[in-house]
Design an enzyme around this catalytic site. Structure first.
Site, mmCIF file in Angstrom:
data_model
loop_
_atom_site.group_PDB
_atom_site.id
_atom_site.type_symbol
_atom_site.label_atom_id
_atom_site.label_comp_id
_atom_site.label_asym_id
_atom_site.label_seq_id
_atom_site.Cartn_x
_atom_site.Cartn_y
_atom_site.Cartn_z
ATOM 1 N N THR A 155 37.276 41.846 46.951
ATOM 2 C CA THR A 155 36.426 43.185 46.788
ATOM 3 C C THR A 155 36.465 43.423 45.260
ATOM 4 O OG1 THR A 155 38.788 44.446 47.381
ATOM 5 C CG2 THR A 155 37.021 43.895 49.040
ATOM 6 N N HIS A 156 37.060 42.708 44.506
ATOM 7 C CA HIS A 156 36.903 42.997 43.011
ATOM 8 C C HIS A 156 35.696 42.476 42.450
ATOM 9 C CE1 HIS A 156 40.947 44.129 43.701
ATOM 10 N NE2 HIS A 156 41.351 42.846 43.987
ATOM 11 N N ASN A 157 34.472 42.871 42.827
ATOM 12 C CA ASN A 157 33.271 42.466 42.197
ATOM 13 C C ASN A 157 32.992 43.228 40.954
ATOM 14 O OD1 ASN A 157 32.761 40.853 44.729
ATOM 15 N ND2 ASN A 157 32.014 42.949 45.567
#
Length: 229
Positions: A155-157
């Site tokens: 989820t570390h976009n």
């Protein structure tokens, strides 16, 4: 007792990070952090069981009892480079409830990504097999695979409003200030031109403090562009 532990309890290694890789030798750019982590005690979601285990009932309970607290993951969190054909834009077809265009992402894996993850597969497979596990399952991107949002990947976009020194190739200046509208400052990982293997949270915090200092000490005294285009 995983049920009293944190969901991010892990050990990281930088043996194959960007500082360690001979890019010319390995055939890709950008390294990867290796994380070895235990599962937490979330019911059902964190109960990793061998293939063939019952999905419910007394057989499932028996398998959970046997394997609870005896599973772990070894994962890589790799770099991802910038490409002209990977970008965010306003969707020409789909709109929200207010009639505004939805955000559209155009993205796919590149050969560099696949070569990097396959390199990490070799390293992680060797580590995992040396532990002589009862069950071992691996999942790495293979050549020809396309990006899919369904499986959890991270989820570390990052990206979308990249920071830079040239308004022709970036959305915000080094103070995270919009080139086009001087009273708009963008805080977040969207200002990263690309992902450099690490989780972005700490750097996001540092950049936010950097921008806040500039706003307080420079912008509020004389509102306007902090960097001349």
């Amino acid at each position: 007792n995983p049920f009293v532990g944190t969901g991010a309890n892990s050990t990281s290694a930088l043996d194959y990070g960007i500082e360690q890789i001979d890019f010319a030798k390995e055939g890709f750019i950008g390294g990867s952090v290796l994380n070895a982590a235990m599962y937490n005690g979330q019911p059902i979601r964190s109960m990793k069981l061998p293939a063939g285990s019952p999905n419910w009932g007394s057989g499932w309970k028996k398998a959970v009892k046997e394997y609870y607290g005896h599973s772990m993951t070894i994962a890589s969190h790799g770099s991802n480079m910038s490409y002209r054909d990977c970008y965010l834009s306003l969707d020409p077809t789909y709109k929200d409830d207010y009639g505004q265009p939805l955000l559209r992402m155009t993205f796919d894996w590149k050969d560099n990504d696949i070569r990097m993850t396959q390199f990490m597969k070799g390293k992680i497979d060797a580590i995992s097999e040396s532990m002589n596990p009862d069950v071992y399952k691996s999942s790495f991107k293979k050549p020809g695979v396309h990006y899919d949002v369904k499986p959890y990947q991270t989820t570390h976009n990052v990206g979308g409003s990249p920071m830079g020194t040239d308004p022709k190739t970036s959305a915000v200046n080094p103070y995270l200030q919009s080139w086009d509208v001087h009273n708009v400052f963008v805080m977040g990982a969207s200002v990263f031109p690309q992902n450099i293997q690490f989780n972005p949270t700490v750097l996001v915090g540092g950049l936010t403090l950097w921008a806040a200092k500039a706003i307080r000490e420079q912008y509020l005294k004389n509102p306007g562009p902090l960097v001349k285009a």
